[in-house]
Design a protein around this motif. Structure first.
Motif, short mmCIF file in Angstrom:
data_model
loop_
_atom_site.label_atom_id
_atom_site.label_comp_id
_atom_site.label_asym_id
_atom_site.label_seq_id
_atom_site.Cartn_x
_atom_site.Cartn_y
_atom_site.Cartn_z
N ILE A 152 0.87 -1.14 0.11
CA ILE A 152 -0.11 0.04 0.01
C ILE A 152 0.81 1.20 -0.06
N PHE A 153 1.98 1.29 0.88
CA PHE A 153 2.79 2.46 0.97
C PHE A 153 3.40 2.77 -0.34
N SER A 154 3.88 1.65 -1.21
CA SER A 154 4.51 1.84 -2.27
C SER A 154 3.75 2.33 -3.38
N ARG A 155 2.45 2.02 -3.34
CA ARG A 155 1.54 2.67 -4.28
C ARG A 155 1.19 3.99 -4.10
N TYR A 156 1.26 4.48 -2.83
CA TYR A 156 1.11 5.99 -2.56
C TYR A 156 2.16 6.78 -2.47
N GLU A 157 3.33 6.31 -2.38
CA GLU A 157 4.74 6.78 -2.21
C GLU A 157 4.96 7.41 -1.01
N VAL A 158 4.62 6.70 0.07
CA VAL A 158 4.53 7.33 1.16
C VAL A 158 5.96 6.89 1.85
N ASN A 159 6.62 7.79 2.76
CA ASN A 159 7.55 7.53 3.47
C ASN A 159 7.08 7.28 4.89
N VAL A 195 0.39 18.62 1.72
CA VAL A 195 0.64 17.37 2.67
C VAL A 195 1.99 16.67 2.35
N TYR A 196 2.82 16.54 3.35
CA TYR A 196 3.97 16.03 3.23
C TYR A 196 4.18 14.87 3.94
N TYR A 197 4.67 13.40 3.37
CA TYR A 197 5.14 12.30 4.30
C TYR A 197 6.35 12.48 4.61
N ALA A 198 6.70 12.20 5.84
CA ALA A 198 7.89 12.49 6.55
C ALA A 198 8.58 11.16 7.03
N THR A 199 9.79 10.77 7.36
CA THR A 199 10.22 9.85 8.50
C THR A 199 10.14 10.54 9.83
N HIS A 200 10.25 9.78 10.83
CA HIS A 200 10.49 10.50 12.11
C HIS A 200 11.89 11.19 12.10
N LEU A 201 12.88 10.49 11.52
CA LEU A 201 14.15 11.29 11.33
C LEU A 201 14.11 12.20 10.71
#
Length: 278
Positions: free
Chosen positions: A54-61, A255-261
Motif C-alpha cells: 500500500i505504501f509503495s502505491r502511494y509513495e509514502v515515507n 501534505v508531506y510524508y516524512a520519516t521520524h528522522l
C-alpha cells in the motif's frame, strides 16, 4: 501533496511498531494466551507485506520501529523494509516492559539492542520508542546517543528533551490516534475489546483528525503522527481504512510524508521550536 517539508501545511509522520508476537500476552502472562500469540504473528507473516504494498502505491515515507528479535524471526521482511524509502528505528528487543527491569538490566538491553541492529543492518538506528518506559528510560535514550525518541504523548510538536548531566535529544510525541485504540484486536485481552471495528469507523476517526489539523495548518504548520501495527492494520478490512485515508490526504495540497528522522532533523534546525525545551 507538498514537494518539501518546509512548505507543507501538514507533515504526516506514519510509523509502524513491527513487533509481531514479541508483544503477545503469551510471553508475559502467568497463563499463556495461545490465540493472542498466533494472532500477532500475522504481522510478520502477512500484515507487513500488505502495508509495504500500500505504501509503495502511494509513495509514502514511513518509519518502522522494529523489535530487534524480529531481525532473526522475520529477516526477509526486515530486509524488504530496508529496500524502500523507509527509516528503521528501534523498539526494544522483545518488547520488554522496561518498567519491570532493574536499571542495570534496562541499560544492558539498550546496548544489546543496538549491537543487534548494527550486526544486521551495518549501522545502529538513531530513533527509539518503547510502550512501557521506566523512570530511567529517557536517561538511557540520552546515554546511548539516540538522536530522537518518540515515547511520550504530551504534545503535538517535537521539542528538545534535556536530561541533566546526560545530554539531550529531540522528542517527537506520538498521538493516541493509531490503530490499537480504534480498531482493537480480534481476540479479547485486558487491553482490547475483542471485536473488529468497521473500516469506515476507523477511517472516519483518522480522517477527522487529519481534516482538523489541515484546517489549523492554514495558520500554522501542523504535524500528524499515526502509529500503526502490521498485525492490526495489515488485516484486509483494516488495510482498507489506511488505504482510504491515504487516498483522502492525496486530494489535499500541502501534505508531506516524512520519516521520524526527517521530522526530528527539521524541527532541530528550525528556529523557534513550537514547544520549549524540557
Amino acid at each position: 501533496m507538498s514537494t518539501s517539508i518546509d512548505n507543507a501545511r501538514v507533515i504526516v509522520a506514519i510509523s509502524f511498531d513491527f513487533e509481531a508476537e514479541e508483544d503477545a500476552e503469551y510471553l508475559t502472562a502467568d497463563t499463556p494466551d495461545f490465540w493472542d500469540y498466533h494472532e500477532r504473528q500475522y504481522g510478520g507473516r502477512r500484515g507487513v507485506w500488505r502495508m509495504l504494498d500500500i505504501f509503495s502505491r502511494y509513495e509514502v515515507n514511513a518509519t518502522f520501529f522494529i523489535c530487534a528479535a524480529l531481525l532473526k524471526s522475520y529477516p526477509r521482511a526486515c530486509r524488504e523494509i530496508e529496500k524502500g524509502p523507509y527509516e528503521i528505528a528501534a523498539h526494544t528487543i522483545h518488547h520488554e516492559h522496561l518498567d519491570r527491569l532493574t536499571p542495570e538490566a534496562e541499560n544492558e538491553m539498550f546496548g544489546h539492542m543496538q549491537r543487534m541492529f548494527g550486526e544486521f543492518y551495518g549501522t545502529a538506528p538513531v530513533g527509539f520508542r518503547t510502550c512501557f518506559p521506566s523512570k530511567h528510560t529517557l536517561d538511557f535514550v540520552a546515554d546511548h546517543g539516540f538522536y530522537y525518541d518518540t515515547t511520550t504523548r504530551d504534545d503535538e510538536s517535537p521539542y528538545r528533551m534535556h536530561r541533566p548531566g546526560r545530554g539531550s535529544y529531540i522528542e517527537i510525541p506520538r498521538g493516541f490516534n493509531g490503530d490499537a485504540p480504534w480498531v482493537g484486536c480480534p481476540v479479547a485481552t485486558p487491553l482490547h475489546t475483542g471485536r473488529y471495528n468497521a473500516a469506515a469507523e476507523v477511517f472516519g476517526a483518522w480522517r477527522d483528525e487529519f481534516d482538523w489539523l489541515y484546517r489549523e495548518g492554514e495558520r500554522e504548520q501542523k504535524l500528524l503522527t499515526l502509529c500503526l501495527h502490521p498485525y492490526i492494520t495489515g488485516r484486509p478490512s483494516r488495510a482498507k481504512a489506511i488505504d482510504n485515508l491515504l487516498a483522502h490526504m492525496a486530494g489535499h495540497d500541502g501534505v508531506y510524508y516524512a520519516t521520524h528522522l526527517e521530522v526530528a532533523q527539521y524541527f532541530d534546525r528550525r528556529s523557534g521550536t513550537p514547544a520549549e525545551a524540557r
